[in-house]
Design a protein around this motif. Structure first.
Motif, mmCIF file in Angstrom:
data_model
loop_
_atom_site.group_PDB
_atom_site.id
_atom_site.type_symbol
_atom_site.label_atom_id
_atom_site.label_comp_id
_atom_site.label_asym_id
_atom_site.label_seq_id
_atom_site.Cartn_x
_atom_site.Cartn_y
_atom_site.Cartn_z
ATOM 1 N N GLU A 217 -10.568 29.987 10.397
ATOM 2 C CA GLU A 217 -11.657 29.746 9.454
ATOM 3 C C GLU A 217 -12.827 29.037 10.140
ATOM 4 O O GLU A 217 -13.991 29.355 9.894
ATOM 5 N N ARG A 218 -12.530 28.077 11.011
ATOM 6 C CA ARG A 218 -13.609 27.391 11.737
ATOM 7 C C ARG A 218 -14.270 28.337 12.737
ATOM 8 O O ARG A 218 -15.505 28.323 12.890
ATOM 9 N N ILE A 219 -13.465 29.159 13.398
ATOM 10 C CA ILE A 219 -14.028 30.111 14.357
ATOM 11 C C ILE A 219 -15.000 31.046 13.658
ATOM 12 O O ILE A 219 -16.093 31.324 14.163
ATOM 13 N N TRP A 220 -14.611 31.525 12.481
ATOM 14 C CA TRP A 220 -15.517 32.384 11.718
ATOM 15 C C TRP A 220 -16.791 31.626 11.364
ATOM 16 O O TRP A 220 -17.897 32.113 11.603
ATOM 17 N N ARG A 221 -16.643 30.456 10.811
ATOM 18 C CA ARG A 221 -17.804 29.688 10.330
ATOM 19 C C ARG A 221 -18.749 29.327 11.470
ATOM 20 O O ARG A 221 -19.972 29.470 11.340
ATOM 21 N N ASP A 222 -18.193 28.890 12.597
ATOM 22 C CA ASP A 222 -19.037 28.366 13.677
ATOM 23 C C ASP A 222 -19.572 29.451 14.602
ATOM 24 O O ASP A 222 -20.645 29.270 15.200
ATOM 25 N N HIS A 223 -18.851 30.548 14.734
ATOM 26 C CA HIS A 223 -19.221 31.546 15.751
ATOM 27 C C HIS A 223 -19.536 32.919 15.175
ATOM 28 O O HIS A 223 -20.620 33.457 15.399
ATOM 29 N N HIS A 224 -18.587 33.497 14.457
ATOM 30 C CA HIS A 224 -18.719 34.907 14.127
ATOM 31 C C HIS A 224 -19.524 35.173 12.860
ATOM 32 O O HIS A 224 -20.164 36.225 12.745
ATOM 33 N N GLU A 225 -19.520 34.243 11.941
ATOM 34 C CA GLU A 225 -20.370 34.416 10.761
ATOM 35 C C GLU A 225 -21.853 34.465 11.144
ATOM 36 O O GLU A 225 -22.570 35.389 10.716
ATOM 37 N N PRO A 226 -22.356 33.528 11.964
ATOM 38 C CA PRO A 226 -23.775 33.616 12.359
ATOM 39 C C PRO A 226 -24.106 34.909 13.101
ATOM 40 O O PRO A 226 -25.170 35.490 12.884
ATOM 41 N N VAL A 227 -23.189 35.366 13.975
ATOM 42 C CA VAL A 227 -23.447 36.592 14.730
ATOM 43 C C VAL A 227 -23.473 37.796 13.795
ATOM 44 O O VAL A 227 -24.357 38.661 13.891
#
Length: 266
Positions: A217-227
């Motif tokens: 969930e943090r990986i999505w929020r911090d990295h992949h959601e913005p991309v």
């Protein structure tokens, strides 16, 4: 590019892939009713270095292909043995293998493991030969893998093994490179193919969230959601994944089996 008026949004060889009409109410279940499903089912294979890499880079595209009835396989070169602090390699491998299999179930894919060790991957003749046999058994029509100049050595080796195996394959699959943590890992990544993942973004998230040991969930929020949001803005849709198509036939970069529309067009 010398012409300042020729932007990425109007460059004709850059496309957005769409399974349906890009309508706001499209759902994964509706994809099977689109014209794209009329063709013979294809074999789709993604090669990633570790559990969670394929989900991060092309989980949306994989979910879309699976929804259309194509056969999707994810080959994880390693089991992420060094991805859990204070765990033995064997213990971490068991945990991350189960997470990868759960993620693949979400995406509609089959999980296969390449037998190398996280942080100790090798590009040797023996490994090339072994991986070539592994990929040949899957016989992909389309191959996704890492951008070959990612900063992570395991990503580089996974990409090179995939490319060598693809060259040796009689089917010569179309190759698409995906990005992971662009700017910190995927560097110099200039996509020529976009896939609209708006209708399957929740599946992509769920696949990432299956990797609880990595705090998905943090990986999505911090990295992949913005991309995914940024690539969506580039492509003129809400959410998108971007790829570099290894273009050997000078055709548009659309993914086979997925209808394409030019960037910025309804």
């Amino acid at each position: 590019m010398n012409n300042p008026d020729l932007s990425r949004r109007t460059f004709g060889s850059v496309v957005v892939a769409s399974l349906a009409t890009l309508g706001a109410n499209s759902s994964p279940d509706s994809f099977a009713e689109s014209g794209a499903n009329a063709q013979k089912p294809m074999k789709i294979v993604c090669v990633g270095g570790h559990p969670d890499d394929p989900e991060s880079g092309c989980g949306g595209a994989l979910a879309r292909y699976a929804a259309l009835g194509h056969e999707v396989t994810v080959i994880y070169l390693t089991r992420g043995e060094r991805g859990i602090k204070l765990s033995s390699l064997d213990a971490a491998a068991r945990i991350r293998t189960a997470e990868a299999e759960a993620a693949c179930q979400v995406m509609g894919a089959k999980a296969v493991f390449g037998g190398q060790i996280d942080g100790a991957t090798e590009l040797t003749r023996a490994h090339v030969e072994a991986f070539t046999k592994l990929l040949a058994a899957e016989a992909p029509d389309i191959l996704f893998t890492h951008w070959p100049i990612d900063t992570h050595l395991d990503h580089q080796i996974a990409s090179l093994l995939a490319q060598r195996a693809a060259v040796a394959s009689p089917k010569r699959p179309q190759i698409y490179f995906f990005e992971v943590n662009t700017g910190s890992q995927s560097q110099g990544f200039a996509p020529n193919t976009y896939v609209d993942i708006s209708a399957v973004v929740e599946k992509k998230k769920s696949a990432l969230f299956a990797h609880t040991s990595q705090d998905g969930e943090r990986i999505w929020r911090d990295h992949h959601e913005p991309v995914a949001k940024f690539r969506g803005r580039e492509a003129g849709v809400e959410w998108a994944e971007a790829f570099v198509h290894l273009n050997r036939d000078n055709k548009l970069g659309a993914l086979p089996g997925i209808a394409a529309i030019p960037i910025g067009k309804p």
